[in-house]
Design a protein around this motif. Sequence first.
Motif, short mmCIF file in Angstrom:
data_model
loop_
_atom_site.label_atom_id
_atom_site.label_comp_id
_atom_site.label_asym_id
_atom_site.label_seq_id
_atom_site.Cartn_x
_atom_site.Cartn_y
_atom_site.Cartn_z
N LEU A 161 0.82 -1.20 0.00
CA LEU A 161 0.00 0.00 0.00
C LEU A 161 0.86 1.26 0.00
N TRP A 162 1.98 1.23 0.73
CA TRP A 162 2.90 2.37 0.70
C TRP A 162 3.46 2.58 -0.70
N GLN A 163 3.80 1.50 -1.37
CA GLN A 163 4.32 1.62 -2.73
C GLN A 163 3.28 2.24 -3.66
N GLU A 164 2.02 1.82 -3.50
CA GLU A 164 0.95 2.38 -4.32
C GLU A 164 0.73 3.86 -4.03
N LEU A 165 0.87 4.24 -2.76
CA LEU A 165 0.61 5.62 -2.35
C LEU A 165 1.77 6.55 -2.65
N SER A 166 2.97 6.00 -2.83
CA SER A 166 4.18 6.82 -2.88
C SER A 166 4.13 7.93 -3.93
N ALA A 167 3.50 7.67 -5.06
CA ALA A 167 3.46 8.69 -6.12
C ALA A 167 2.61 9.89 -5.73
N GLU A 168 1.70 9.72 -4.78
CA GLU A 168 0.84 10.81 -4.35
C GLU A 168 1.43 11.62 -3.20
N LEU A 169 2.38 11.05 -2.49
CA LEU A 169 2.92 11.73 -1.31
C LEU A 169 3.66 13.00 -1.69
N PRO A 170 3.57 14.05 -0.90
CA PRO A 170 4.30 15.28 -1.19
C PRO A 170 5.79 15.11 -0.93
N PRO A 171 6.63 15.96 -1.54
CA PRO A 171 8.08 15.84 -1.35
C PRO A 171 8.51 15.87 0.11
N GLU A 172 7.80 16.64 0.94
CA GLU A 172 8.21 16.75 2.34
C GLU A 172 8.03 15.44 3.11
N ALA A 173 7.30 14.49 2.56
CA ALA A 173 7.18 13.18 3.20
C ALA A 173 8.44 12.35 3.02
N GLU A 174 9.31 12.77 2.11
CA GLU A 174 10.65 12.18 1.94
C GLU A 174 10.60 10.65 1.78
N TYR A 175 9.64 10.18 1.00
CA TYR A 175 9.53 8.75 0.75
C TYR A 175 10.64 8.32 -0.21
N GLU A 176 11.45 7.37 0.22
CA GLU A 176 12.56 6.90 -0.61
C GLU A 176 12.69 5.38 -0.53
N PRO A 177 12.73 4.69 -1.66
CA PRO A 177 12.93 3.23 -1.67
C PRO A 177 14.40 2.88 -1.49
N ARG A 178 14.85 2.91 -0.26
CA ARG A 178 16.27 2.70 0.05
C ARG A 178 16.67 1.23 0.12
N GLY A 179 15.72 0.35 0.48
CA GLY A 179 16.07 -1.04 0.74
C GLY A 179 16.62 -1.22 2.14
N THR A 180 16.45 -2.42 2.67
CA THR A 180 16.98 -2.77 3.98
C THR A 180 18.07 -3.81 3.82
N ILE A 181 19.17 -3.63 4.54
CA ILE A 181 20.17 -4.70 4.64
C ILE A 181 20.16 -5.21 6.07
N TRP A 182 19.83 -6.50 6.22
CA TRP A 182 19.96 -7.18 7.50
C TRP A 182 21.39 -7.68 7.59
N VAL A 183 22.14 -7.16 8.54
CA VAL A 183 23.57 -7.39 8.62
C VAL A 183 23.87 -8.56 9.55
N ALA A 184 24.62 -9.53 9.02
CA ALA A 184 25.04 -10.70 9.81
C ALA A 184 26.44 -10.47 10.34
N ALA A 185 26.59 -10.50 11.66
CA ALA A 185 27.89 -10.23 12.27
C ALA A 185 28.83 -11.43 12.21
N ASP A 186 28.26 -12.64 12.20
CA ASP A 186 29.10 -13.84 12.24
C ASP A 186 28.43 -14.95 11.43
N GLU A 187 29.06 -16.10 11.40
CA GLU A 187 28.55 -17.20 10.58
C GLU A 187 27.21 -17.72 11.09
N GLU A 188 27.02 -17.69 12.39
CA GLU A 188 25.74 -18.13 12.93
C GLU A 188 24.60 -17.25 12.41
N GLU A 189 24.83 -15.93 12.43
CA GLU A 189 23.81 -15.03 11.90
C GLU A 189 23.69 -15.15 10.39
#
Length: 377
Positions: A70-98
């Motif tokens: 729903l956020w993706q669908e709405l993103s085109a309507e949001l004003p610039p001050e909402a600062e919506y940016e598709p940055r992506g998430t990186i889940w960082v693994a510290a060690d081999e177990e993670e």
Amino acid sequence: MSGGTPDVVIVGGGIVGAACANALASEGLSVTIVESGVVGGGATAAGMGHVVVMDDSEAEFALTRYSWQLWQELSAELPPEAEYEPRGTIWVAADEEEFAAVSHKHQYYSERAVPVEVLDPRALREAEPHLRAGLAGGLLVQDDSVVYAPCAASWMIRQAQSRGAVLRAGSRAVEITGTAVRLADGTNLAAGFTVNAAGAWAPQLTAGLPIRPRKGHLAITDRYPGFVRHQLVELGYLKSAHGSDAESVAFNVQPRSTGQVLIGSSRQFGVENSSIDRPILAKMIRRAIDYMPDLSELSTIRTWTGFRAATDDKLPLIGPHPAIAGLYLATGHEGLGITTSLGTARLLADQILGREPAIPAAPYLPSRFGEMIPLIG
């Protein structure tokens, strides 16, 4: 409703209440929003604005994935001050177990058509050069986003107002029934039905709700464009954020469109004051520097706290109160209120209007906790 009585009075002008107001006004209902402070304040202003798909449980995945879409669908309507940016998430693994958990998450997301990519140590360093050497890798969830939630909430309220909604800012509710909201000045706002979207303060208005406030800290730096490119979260966050410990911290940083770096996160139960807890803040910053040593050279310009509305099963309360006719709940989202605000609003509107929702509503119904009638004496 006749006689000037609105169809619905919503208490809470944060991102969840704003989304509910906009969704219900879009359906042609007459809406009044009651907000004691400013729209987009409270937990909304204290959050990171991370729009993220989560996989702690099937119910959490369903709601976050639905809202993410729903956020993706709405993103085109949001004003610039909402600062919506598709940055992506990186889940960082510290060690081999993670890093072993990365494979599990990769399979889980891939089977459910969420675009993801496994990053080995070299790819992780190329994606985020300021991360320390020696990390085991990570998982990139490519379409996660960030948004400046206070402005997004304000925009949603304006959209609702353009459809006839009424905003009563600076009005503090002291009691909610299924047919009225009583204000601190004695005013009684009659309604066809009501919505408690007051976040961590919802139990003060509706006694017996199974919600506890969970305090969190954030810090933000001066402007350093390009220092961080993605939302970065340690895989250990899943343990620290949802454990039973009274307090915890985790590496969680976000790039803002201003070039600033937003640094989190901490969690504390049983703390009622909003002041900065210096030892917890220091521990949080140390955790961030452990993952990104160069953060120690950046200037932090502001720190603040907020309170998340937490439930024991880590799922929000969305739907009718099981013992108070006419009262609906939209609260208990803890750290996922911004992500799940749009999905919450759609689920609530579907229940009110008697429609089949896009995802099953059962996991989020308040009735899962029984009648929630407070003990007296």
